[in-house]
Structures are given as C-alpha cells and as structure tokens.
Design a protein around this motif. Structure first.
Motif, mmCIF file in Angstrom:
data_model
loop_
_atom_site.group_PDB
_atom_site.id
_atom_site.type_symbol
_atom_site.label_atom_id
_atom_site.label_comp_id
_atom_site.label_asym_id
_atom_site.label_seq_id
_atom_site.Cartn_x
_atom_site.Cartn_y
_atom_site.Cartn_z
ATOM 1 N N GLY A 1 0.799 -1.220 0.000
ATOM 2 C CA GLY A 1 0.000 0.000 0.000
ATOM 3 C C GLY A 1 0.828 1.264 0.000
ATOM 4 N N ASP A 2 1.938 1.258 0.733
ATOM 5 C CA ASP A 2 2.793 2.437 0.797
ATOM 6 C C ASP A 2 3.496 2.668 -0.533
ATOM 7 N N ALA A 3 3.953 1.593 -1.160
ATOM 8 C CA ALA A 3 4.660 1.715 -2.444
ATOM 9 C C ALA A 3 3.722 2.204 -3.543
ATOM 10 N N VAL A 4 2.544 1.589 -3.640
ATOM 11 C CA VAL A 4 1.592 1.991 -4.676
ATOM 12 C C VAL A 4 1.056 3.391 -4.391
ATOM 13 N N GLY A 5 0.704 3.650 -3.128
ATOM 14 C CA GLY A 5 0.158 4.953 -2.773
ATOM 15 C C GLY A 5 1.136 6.090 -3.010
ATOM 16 N N SER A 6 2.384 5.889 -2.626
ATOM 17 C CA SER A 6 3.381 6.963 -2.780
ATOM 18 C C SER A 6 3.699 7.229 -4.246
ATOM 19 N N THR A 7 3.839 6.177 -5.048
ATOM 20 C CA THR A 7 4.170 6.379 -6.456
ATOM 21 C C THR A 7 3.022 7.049 -7.206
ATOM 22 N N LEU A 8 1.789 6.638 -6.907
ATOM 23 C CA LEU A 8 0.648 7.250 -7.587
ATOM 24 C C LEU A 8 0.443 8.698 -7.150
ATOM 25 N N ALA A 9 0.649 8.987 -5.871
ATOM 26 C CA ALA A 9 0.517 10.366 -5.404
ATOM 27 C C ALA A 9 1.553 11.255 -6.094
ATOM 28 N N LEU A 10 2.801 10.771 -6.175
ATOM 29 C CA LEU A 10 3.845 11.541 -6.848
ATOM 30 C C LEU A 10 3.539 11.683 -8.335
ATOM 31 N N TYR A 11 3.017 10.625 -8.943
ATOM 32 C CA TYR A 11 2.614 10.666 -10.357
ATOM 33 C C TYR A 11 1.610 11.793 -10.595
ATOM 34 N N HIS A 12 0.560 11.855 -9.773
ATOM 35 C CA HIS A 12 -0.448 12.908 -9.933
ATOM 36 C C HIS A 12 0.177 14.296 -9.741
ATOM 37 N N TYR A 13 1.037 14.414 -8.741
ATOM 38 C CA TYR A 13 1.681 15.704 -8.467
ATOM 39 C C TYR A 13 2.501 16.176 -9.660
ATOM 40 N N LEU A 14 3.313 15.282 -10.227
ATOM 41 C CA LEU A 14 4.179 15.648 -11.341
ATOM 42 C C LEU A 14 3.375 15.959 -12.600
ATOM 43 N N ILE A 15 2.343 15.179 -12.860
ATOM 44 C CA ILE A 15 1.476 15.439 -14.011
ATOM 45 C C ILE A 15 0.820 16.808 -13.872
#
Length: 338
Positions: free
Chosen positions: A29-43
C-alpha cells in the motif's frame, strides 16, 4: 530533506522532464500509494510521468486513482522498457537498493540519468544523486507529503493524491498503531482528510474485501501457528500446497504475521511462506519494543527493513527453515525475555 536536495529537485522540475517512478517488487500500500501520489503531483505540474512497477500487486490496492496508468514490467515489458529508455529522471520510492526491483535492476543500472530516492528503510545504498532518506518516518507516503511541502506545493494536493497518500500511511502504520506514528503523522492525515481523502471508504476498500479463500487460508495459518513461550515468540508456516488448496491470490497473506503479536506476552512474530515458483521461503518478521527484526533478518535471512518490521528469505525447505529459525532464538534469549 536538506536545502541542497530541495534546490536540486526544484532545478530538475523547472524544466520539462520524462519521469519514471518506480516502487519495489511486490509493491504494498505504501509503495503503490506513494508512487501514484507523486505521479499525480508531477502530471499536475506539467511533467510527463509514468509509474513502472516491477510486477503485479494485490487487487485491494487497484482502486487507487491512476492505477490504470501503471505499467507492469513483467506483463508490459516492451512498453515499460521503452518508457525507461526515454526517461530523463527516475524517482525510486519505498526502497533504497536496486536489488529490491527484481528484473528491472539491470535495466535501471544501465541508465545515466539523475535518480531521486524517497525512502524510510535502513542502510540506503548510494545509487541516487538526490536522497530523501529518513528511517524515523512512518511511511514513504508521509515523506511524499513532506516532499511536496518542501517544494511549497502542499496546497496543490488534490483529493486523488490525498486518497493515495492516506492509503500508504494507514497501511504502513498498521492503521496508526505502530510506534513510528507521531503527532505529525496525525496532523498530515487530518490535512489529507480535509483535502478529500475518504478515510472510511479507503479502510473498507483495503481491509473489507476478503474472499472466502483468504479467510479459510487465515484459518489454516492460525491453526499452523507455533507458540514458543520461552522466547516470547510465535511463528506461522504456510506450504505451497496449503496456498493452492485455498486458491491463494497475491496479497492474501498480507497482515497474517501480525496475529502472533496479538497474543499476550508475545513480542516476536514471524511467518514463513513457501514459494515453489521462486524456490524460496518468503519470510516476514514483526516485533514489539526494542527487539530489532531488521538486524535479525539481515544477519540470517538475506533481508532487512525496519526495527519492528522486516522481510527475508530462505533457500531451505519450509520445515528446515522453521527448525533453523528456532535454533537461532537461544542466541537472543536475553533480548526476548527482557
């Protein structure tokens, strides 16, 4: 994160980049959650970004916003390699050694672009030019929140990002019960709820979507539990045959190891899971108090992690692994009986 690192990230993101974001193998959950949150931020900052996961992950994490855009390196190999080859920056989240990404390791090692690490595990390696490493943090998701705050953009956290970050913090803190959870953690979580994180719904999606097979497998695991009162230790074994009998799916054994710690007086809990496809026994270690399962896993089972939560593996048979583990406990009698 020091000022020099913050300025370096700001410089990187001041120009258009093609960014690949990578979690560890068997992402949680931490790995998927952190990568997706960063993905949205960068986009949202106008960057081109993609998450490439080394392999698949549990169904109960696939509801998160942006999940449909994650590339699975095993299943979408050519597409994933193409994105990696085009990358101008790589972010690695929730791991600190490239050995944690399986078949992707050699591909990333061939890159000559800047790497940015965000991680909270012990003993980081030095592959990243920019490192945000803090073992005192509850989760990489809390660190991503801090990372966005360092860049002055906490007000740009959307409800989608909040859902992802809340999920990782919730799962990596054991629903906020682990001792790494601080007042700051709760303040971050409160802000995420204010920004739209649906906390009740997130808990339901992660913890209340069991299959009958998973609950029957849990019953089998608990029946197999061995309690060693002398060393305040409990361990569970699950064979490949037992996994097959109850139609095991990825993620079904998540959290099983923690049941040992619910027993009065037990401070050390372990689960040994046979994986015939990989030819190993996968191991999860948990502890309460000062006993370091990170040191234990590193010393005997090619693993590591945190002081109270770590992983490892064994090339022995399931029975031999359990017997070897029992033989080690005498060496830690003083610590386990303290």
């Amino acid at each position: 994160m020091n000022l020099e690192s913050i300025k370096a990230v700001q410089q990187l993101l001041s120009q258009p980049q093609k960014i690949v974001i990578v979690p560890h193998k068997n992402p949680d959950g931490d790995a998927v959650g952190s990568t997706l949150a960063l993905y949205h931020y960068l986009i949202n900052r106008g960057q081109e970004a993609v998450v490439v996961a080394p392999n698949d992950y549990p169904k109960f994490l696939k509801w998160m916003p942006g999940n449909e855009n994650i590339l699975n390196f095993e299943k979408q190999n050519s597409q994933a390699k193409e994105k990696i080859a085009e990358a101008t920056v790589v972010f690695t989240l929730d791991f600190n050694h490239l050995g944690r990404i399986g078949q992707m390791q050699s591909v990333l090692e061939d890159l000559t672009v800047p790497f940015v690490m965000i991680d909270h595990h012990q003993a980081p390696s030095d592959y990243a030019e920019i490192m945000y490493s803090d073992v005192s943090m509850t989760s990489t998701c809390e660190m991503v929140y801090n990372f966005i705050e360092f860049l002055g953009d906490v007000d740009k956290i959307t409800s989608e990002m909040a859902d992802c970050l809340y999920t990782g913090i919730m799962t990596d803190t054991g629903s906020f019960k682990f001792r790494s959870t601080t007042g700051r953690t709760h303040r971050v979580v409160a802000d995420l709820i204010d920004k739209g994180a649906e906390n009740t719904q997130i808990h339901h999606r992660v913890y209340d979507t069991n299959t009958p097979g998973r609950l029957h497998l849990l019953g089998c695991a608990l029946k197999n539990m061995v309690i060693i009162d002398k060393y305040r230790t409990a361990y569970i074994t699950l064979s490949q045959e037992e996994l097959d009998t109850y139609e095991y799916q990825k993620g079904d054994t998540e959290g099983f190891v923690n049941y040992g710690l619910t027993l009065e007086g037990i401070i050390f809990a372990v689960i040994f899971i046979e994986n015939k496809e990989e030819g190993i026994i996968k191991i999860s270690f948990r502890s309460i108090g000062e006993f370091s399962v990170n040191e234990f896993a590193r010393a005997y089972f090619e693993g590591g992690g945190h002081d109270n939560a770590a992983g490892g593996k064994s090339d022995r048979s399931l029975k031999e692994t359990a017997l070897y583990f029992e033989s080690l406990l005498e060496n830690y009698q003083d610590q386990l009986q303290a």
